[in-house]
Design an enzyme around this catalytic site. Structure first.
Site, short mmCIF file in Angstrom:
data_model
loop_
_atom_site.label_atom_id
_atom_site.label_comp_id
_atom_site.label_asym_id
_atom_site.label_seq_id
_atom_site.Cartn_x
_atom_site.Cartn_y
_atom_site.Cartn_z
N ASP A 54 12.46 4.32 -1.90
CA ASP A 54 13.78 4.72 -1.44
C ASP A 54 14.71 5.06 -2.60
O ASP A 54 15.34 6.12 -2.62
CB ASP A 54 14.40 3.62 -0.57
CG ASP A 54 14.13 2.22 -1.13
OD1 ASP A 54 13.79 2.09 -2.32
OD2 ASP A 54 14.26 1.24 -0.37
N ASP A 97 2.53 1.27 11.22
CA ASP A 97 1.51 1.46 10.19
C ASP A 97 0.34 0.50 10.33
O ASP A 97 -0.61 0.59 9.55
CB ASP A 97 2.14 1.33 8.80
CG ASP A 97 2.00 2.62 7.99
OD1 ASP A 97 1.70 3.66 8.58
OD2 ASP A 97 2.15 2.55 6.75
#
Length: 733
Positions: free
Chosen positions: A447, A141
């Site tokens: 998550d 990223d």
């Protein structure tokens, strides 16, 4: 269950002593109710007992602690343990094993060094699993050409490393970890030193080349000229403004995708999704969703494993362990994901910062598993691809694992430019990605909220904690890193409680009551800050002012206080020791429990309120995976690290100084008046204040230290002002 063809691929056993524990817990709850009764029935009516708000504030705090303790029992009420039968899996399904796509995520090469990243990549490439059914994807990223170069080097080293691992059954299969482990010494003892030295030299040479590029901060012109793909970085502006970079370094559709022994290699893909300042990129969740789309066009594995870049594979059999759950004929079709524990290789003997989360991993998650499903915790988790893409459970359709989505071995069925479009910023506009498809957006713990939404659709999850740690990562090495990490976790969990996915109300009818209760202690982590702050401040101030808040030792009302305190902490110690911890480790765990509740959780609540008022956006803080030499040395010596200026340290130091001042002031007043100052009804308050002083010894030591890890002088001065102001204000009330 009859012949081997019908035997289950895993078994579940219940924890021992469940009935005894439930009786024991019931007696503690009875004691808690008695404490509540004492607070209600003994509300002060005379001025010498202090203002009414002090007493009822304690009642509110004790009500909270009691109810919160009740919620935590859902994680201990029904523990289950799992065991897999990989031999049965191989016997029945070796030719029908599903494709597995492995996602490794990194976001910053300065705090997640490229060598750490590729060690994780190499460890998962070397799984004991058919390589033609494995594909490994690295999401970068930061869009770093140095990280890409490191992966390019790793793709060449893998051609020697993977056959070496298979030949000698190497564990662990992270090269850096293996060469430092006793396993490599045993290989020398077995007369295989020549091959070990050869592979180690290849690794060191690769490491030096990567280190050279990392230190230079750029890729040399010589390397760029040999690899045309580096031209993609010509358009690079910054890590927040660049095109999609995508490269398939090992492509099974070509003849070059073989190791040094001529065996096929796993597919290896590098992806840096497009970033533009005008688009919100949704942090790790956005990166994962880009990987889901790109991988579906390349390999489309039925199973997805995601690991953080610092969490290398420590067991080559983890894929097969997970498949024992997914492919079980009786229960496999209801399982959405299999979560392995997060374990850490750099935890000190006494776990200075309680980084191992020992009780959560060894007790609470087993209890959640017994309630129908464990949390998805972001790394070391195997998913069905279709559940991540929004599929609801169907009791009538049985999964046919032989129908694998796999790469066409006869030629490319994908085009790089088409693949890049799947990772563009604009791709998700006007789509359900981040809502109904992929990982959820808008929460620091993407998550947990994703796993919860999957369970709402009828799926269950499995927690598997094998004897050999499946994954090993790097724990924080400073106090501030640990507190910041817990701030993000608690803030995200608190936001889930306040969101449309809240287990408190949205979970009704979708998941069982036990699982709802199991989620709530984590969702309420942050809310613990207020009653904890109250209990660490007000009793000490009242001690200094001579206001009694607890019954005398000779009173029958003292019995429930004594019983609950003794039983709760005695069981906590026994639980910690049973999971492999030490007495000093348990004490450190209690200290971190206090520090997190009075700093991390406090700022998590503040940030959540600010966000709800619309004054800030969700932020994602990455914990550094590297430590300076001095920091690392003090960490190994189990010396608490301060060093940096932080409002969290100001709060902790002010509390420590306030309790010390109240205790010493009370003792001095007792000596001057000819009495002890701590006798009678003040005994429990004095004990509480003394415990808080002892638990804060590292802070007092940090104030007096001279090394770089000492408490900053500015923090100490600010804390003194806060502590003195609190004492002065309370004295005037």
């Amino acid at each position: 269950m009859g012949g081997d063809g019908h035997a289950p691929l895993f078994e579940t056993t219940r924890g021992r002593g469940t009935v005894v524990y439930r009786v024991f817990a019931s007696t503690i709850f009875l004691g808690i109710c008695t404490i509540w009764a004492y607070r209600v029935s003994h509300a002060p009516s005379e001025p010498e007992h202090g203002p009414l708000w002090v007493w009822f504030g304690l009642l509110a705090a004790e009500l909270w602690f009691g109810l919160y303790w009740v919620l935590t029992q859902a994680c201990r009420w029904s523990l289950v343990y799992r065991r897999t039968f990989k031999d049965r899996l191989s016997h029945r399904y070796e030719n029908d094993l599903p494709g597995v796509d492995i996602f490794v995520c990194t976001a910053d090469p300065t705090i997640e060094p490229p060598m750490m990243v590729i060690n994780t990549v190499l460890s998962v490439m070397a799984y004991d699993y058919p390589p033609e059914k494995m594909s490994v994807y690295l999401s970068d990223d930061a869009g770093s050409d140095i990280t890409y170069y490191a992966l390019l080097e790793a793709s060449q080293f893998a051609k020697s490393w993977i056959p070496f691992c298979r030949k000698f059954k190497v564990e662990p299969r992270s090269p850096a970890a293996y060469f430092q482990s006793p396993s490599s010494d045993r290989l020398c003892a077995n007369g295989e030193e020549e091959e070990l030295l050869a592979i180690k030299k290849l690794f060191e040479d690769m490491k030096n080349r990567i280190a050279t590029a990392y230190e230079l901060g750029r890729i040399s012109e010589d390397i760029r000229s040999k690899h045309q793909e580096f031209s993609q970085w010509d358009s690079y502006t910054s890590r927040r403004d660049h095109d999609t970079f995508l490269e398939i370094l090992i492509d099974r559709t070509t003849r070059k995708a073989v190791d040094a022994k001529g065996n096929v290699l796993p597919t290896l893909v590098y992806l840096a999704r497009e970033k533009r300042p005008q688009y919100f990129h949704n942090f790790k969740a956005g990166a994962m969703n880009a990987l889901i789309r790109v991988s579906s066009a390349i390999s489309n594995g039925r199973i997805i494993l995601n690991v953080d870049c610092d969490m290398y594979s420590n067991s080559s059999e983890s894929i097969r362990d997970a498949l024992c759950f997914f492919m079980d004929e009786e229960k496999g079709d209801e399982i959405a994901y299999v979560q392995f524990p997060q374990s850490f290789e750099n935890v000190t003997k006494n776990d200075l910062y309680s980084s191992s989360l020992r009780v959560i991993s060894e007790v609470e998650f087993h209890g959640l598993d017994g309630q129908g499903g464990v949390l998805y915790i972001g790394s070391g988790c195997f998913h069905r691809r279709d559940t991540l893409c929004g599929k609801k459970i169907s009791r009538e359709v049985q999964t046919r694992w032989s129908e694998n989505g796999r790469i066409d071995e006869n030629g490319n069925n994908y085009k790089p430019e088409e693949l890049k479009k799947l990772a563009n910023c604009s791709y998700e506009e006007n789509t359900e990605w981040g809502r109904k498809l992929g990982l959820k957006y808008g929460c620091p713990v993407e998550d947990v909220i994703t796993g919860l939404s999957i369970q709402y659709r009828g799926w269950r999850s499995i927690y598997f904690n094998p004897e050999r740690n499946a994954f090993l990562g790097v724990a924080p090495t400073t106090l501030l890193q640990s507190l910041v990490q817990h701030k993000r976790w608690s803030e995200g969990d608190f936001q889930i409680l306040l969101s449309q996915y809240s287990p408190a109300w949205h979970g009704v009818g979708k998941i069982g009551p036990g699982l709802m209760m199991g989620y709530l202690p984590y969702c309420l982590w942050a809310a613990n800050c207020l009653p904890t702050l109250y209990y660490t401040i007000i009793p000490s101030l009242c001690l200094f002012k001579g206001i009694s808040l607890f019954p005398e030792v000779t009173s029958p009302w003292f019995i429930p206080f004594g019983y609950v305190i003794f039983c709760k902490y005695a069981y906590s110690l026994a639980e910690y020791l049973r999971t492999g911890g030490t007495v000093l480790g348990w004490w450190n765990d209690q200290r971190m429990w206090l520090y997190k509740r009075t700093s991390s959780y406090l700022f998590a609540v503040i940030d959540t309120v600010v966000k709800l008022l619309g004054f800030s956006e969700t932020a994602f803080v990455i914990t550094s995976k590297v430590a300076e030499e001095g920091v690392a040395r003090r960490y190994e010596q189990e010396m608490m690290e301060f060093g940096a200026v932080s409002p969290m340290f100001t709060v902790l130091t002010a509390l420590a100084l306030l309790n010390l001042a109240c205790f010493l002031g009370t003792a001095l007043k007792g000596v001057m008046s000819g009495g002890a100052g701590f006798s009678g009804s003040m005994s429990l308050q004095a004990t509480l204040c003394a415990v808080l002083i002892v638990i804060n010894l590292p802070i007092y030591h940090g104030i007096l230290r001279k090394d770089e890890g000492k408490m900053p002088i500015s923090t100490t001065v600010a804390s003194v002002v806060v502590a003195v102001s609190a004492c002065t204000i309370f004295a005037s009330v």
